[in-house]
Every structure is written in C-alpha cells, then in structure tokens.
Design an enzyme around this catalytic site. Structure first.
Site, PDB file in Angstrom:
ATOM      1  CD  GLU A  50       0.839   0.451   2.999  1.00  0.00           C
ATOM      2  OE1 GLU A  50       0.727   1.702   2.908  1.00  0.00           O
ATOM      3  OE2 GLU A  50       1.864  -0.099   3.451  1.00  0.00           O
ATOM      4  N   GLY A  91       6.310  -0.121   4.187  1.00  0.00           N
ATOM      5  CA  GLY A  91       5.107  -0.470   3.439  1.00  0.00           C
ATOM      6  C   GLY A  91       5.461  -0.846   2.009  1.00  0.00           C
ATOM      7  CD  GLU A  92       7.542   1.796  -1.206  1.00  0.00           C
ATOM      8  OE1 GLU A  92       8.298   1.004  -1.840  1.00  0.00           O
ATOM      9  OE2 GLU A  92       7.846   2.980  -0.997  1.00  0.00           O
ATOM     10  N   GLY A  93       4.591  -3.190   0.282  1.00  0.00           N
ATOM     11  CA  GLY A  93       4.730  -4.611   0.005  1.00  0.00           C
ATOM     12  C   GLY A  93       6.164  -5.079   0.044  1.00  0.00           C
TER      13      GLY A  93
END
Length: 345
Positions: free
Chosen positions: A168, A309-311
């Site tokens: 995300e 975050g960001e995966g």
C-alpha cells in the site's frame, strides 16, 4: 459486495502425509525451522504433498486520506501521488525488491487525490479522490466501501499465479490502520499509534488524540464492515476484498506490514478461516504491528525493522516461500540418499 465463504485448509490425512514427507528428508526433525511449517501450510492450501510457487504477484494499492486535515502526518498528501509516479518509473524500493524476487508488480490507484490520466502500468480503480476526514464524518459510505472491496476481488481474478502479496501507499494510512486496530482488537489507542512516516513524539501524541476523538465520535460503530467504512481507506478496503477473493481461490496470501495487517483484521473477522491462507512476511517496526500479530497468533518470517510499506516485506520474504516448497519437493529422502536416520540406530 457478497462476502466470499472461506473454508479451512484443515485436513488430517493430508497433514499427516505432509508431516511424514517433511520428516523423511535428510535432516534432523525440525532442523529447517519455520521453512518446515511453511511447507506444510502451503501444501494444505494447495491440497498436495508437492506444493509449488507459480507466477507470484504483489498488488500495491494507493489512496489518500481525509484525516490528513488533522495534521497527523510528517509528509504532505502530495507524496502519495508522487510515490505512485515513482512506482511507475520503477524507482521505489518495492520495484527493486520485486525485480530481485522475479515477482510481478501491479500498481493500483484505489483513490489518490490526483488525476494521473491513462497511464501504462497503472490500474485505475479510483473510488474518489481520497476518503473523508473520519474525525468528523465516516471516511467512506457503505457503498464506497463495498465497491472498493469488489474492485480488490476483481483484481485477484486477473492473476494467473497462486501466491499474492499486498502492499500500500497512502499518506495518513497508519492513522486509519491504528483506528481499525483499536476497534477490532480492543487494544488501547496509545498502544496502536506509532510514528508512521516519521512523526516526532509530539506528533504521535497529536495522532493519538485525533484517533481518540474520532473513536468517541463514532462510538456506536462495532461491525467489521462499519469499522472499515468509518475509519479505513480505499486501499485498505480493496486489500480486504482482495484477500477474501484470493483465499476463496486457495491462493497463498503474503501479508506485509501494519496497514496491510489492519485490512486482514477486518477480513479475518468476516471469515476467520482466511488466516489459514496467510503467511506473515515480517514484523514491522511500526508501533502496534507486533501486537496485531500477537492478536492473530501469527509468526512472521522476518524481523528487519522495516516500516516502509509498499509490500516490501512480501518481496523480501518470497524467496523463503520458494525455499520451503523446494526442499519438500527436491530434497533427498533418507531412503533415496541411502542415509541412516535415527530410527536405524
């Protein structure tokens, strides 16, 4: 959106077969640690003693949050769309790590406050230009929440593989996640709130105060979908919908950090068997994530003090999933290698 019915992966006979297969490899019992439990879990998800990782993908959902009006972030809201541009330019950490892991990466505009126009590599599922300020009104309507979840589910149907990770991007989304965490788990707000993108101690106290006021304002909210609609973000709702659809397809779900786990808290409250399909990539350094994991009785693969975050945690953990299924399918048994096991002594 109609909520998918998720069935448990529990299967006594298959579980015994997988345990026997793991224990018959040329190693002392349990010596591959969590790789052994991951191999058994993936085998149960895929209903086979020879599990495999095929065409893994990570979906990164981006959206903005009206709660930023309450001065709860160290960064301006414009960073959300600027980071989406960075993803599209292949310049972010998740781009680097996904390439390294040979994992497909899909960027989704769930509700960014910016007009990107038609763009190669950007999946447009924008519900609105960000949620509303949940300190004074619900972040989204029930219809918006349902549409976001449905979009997430539809994106899962476009994937060819059997492993999906979730990431995300959204300035303000740790505030939304902390509010969801408190409402789902009952853990005090002070233990749910962290620095996010880098708040000072005073900033964290401001964030805590905003969440406590919002919780009081929406005191009657208790059902999982109402919690998601009142406090969540479009990206969090899409992730929750995608998780349910992925488990319905018996995919392996690779869970990232604090925000993604907040979506899981909602989805697992709706369908508890969803947790059978989840592998937790890491424990984030964001305050509260460890308590989220403890609430879910989850055992993360990595502890790297990540909080990006960001995966990114998903991409870093993916090789460990590959190692888990590879040892089960490729490693010699005591018989094939003509090695004596301890029962031969």
């Amino acid at each position: 959106m109609q909520i998918a019915t998720i069935f448990t992966t529990a299967n006594t006979a298959l579980s015994q077969q997988l345990a026997a297969a793991v224990n018959n490899k040329t190693k002392p019992p349990g010596s591959l640690g969590m790789l052994e439990s991951i191999a058994r879990q993936i085998g149960l998800i895929q209903q086979t003693t020879r599990p495999a990782i095929h065409a893994p993908a990570i979906l990164v959902f981006a959206a903005d949050h009206g709660i930023v009006a309450e001065n709860i972030s160290a960064y301006p809201q414009s960073v959300t769309w600027q980071m989406v541009e960075n993803f599209l330019a292949q310049g972010a950490a998740i781009n680097v790590f996904a390439r390294q892991a040979q994992c497909a990466l899909h960027i989704v505009d769930a509700g960014v406050n910016h007009d990107f126009g038609p763009r190669d590599g950007l999946i447009d599922r924008k519900i609105a230009a960000g949620t509303r300020n949940f300190a004074v009104e619900p972040a989204m309507s029930n219809d918006e929440c349902a549409r976001a979840m449905a979009h997430g589910a539809e994106l899962i149907a476009t994937l060819d593989g059997n492993v999906v990770g979730f990431g995300e991007m959204g300035i303000g989304n740790t505030t939304a996640a902390a509010a969801i965490m408190h409402k789902i788990t009952g853990i005090p707000v002070a233990r749910c709130v962290g620095a996010g993108t880098g708040l000072s101690t005073q900033g964290i106290l401001q964030k805590q105060s905003v969440i406590e006021r919002a919780i009081a304002h929406h005191a009657s909210i208790s059902a999982p979908l109402d919690i998601l609609a009142n406090f969540g973000g479009f990206e969090i709702a899409m992730i929750a919908g995608a998780m349910l659809a992925a488990a319905e397809r018996r995919m392996v779900l690779l869970i990232d950090g604090f925000i993604v786990t907040s979506a899981l808290l909602v989805a697992a409250r709706l369908q508890p068997a969803l947790l059978d399909y989840c592998i937790f990539s890491h424990c984030s350094n964001e305050h509260g994530h460890q308590q989220m994991l403890e609430h879910l009785a989850a055992h993360p693969l990595l502890q790297l003090d990540l909080r990006l975050g960001e995966g990114t945690g998903c991409a870093l953990a993916l090789p460990l999933l590959q190692a888990s299924v590879n040892f089960l399918c490729e490693m010699a048994t005591f018989e094939s290698a003509q090695v004596s096991d301890k029962s031969d002594d």
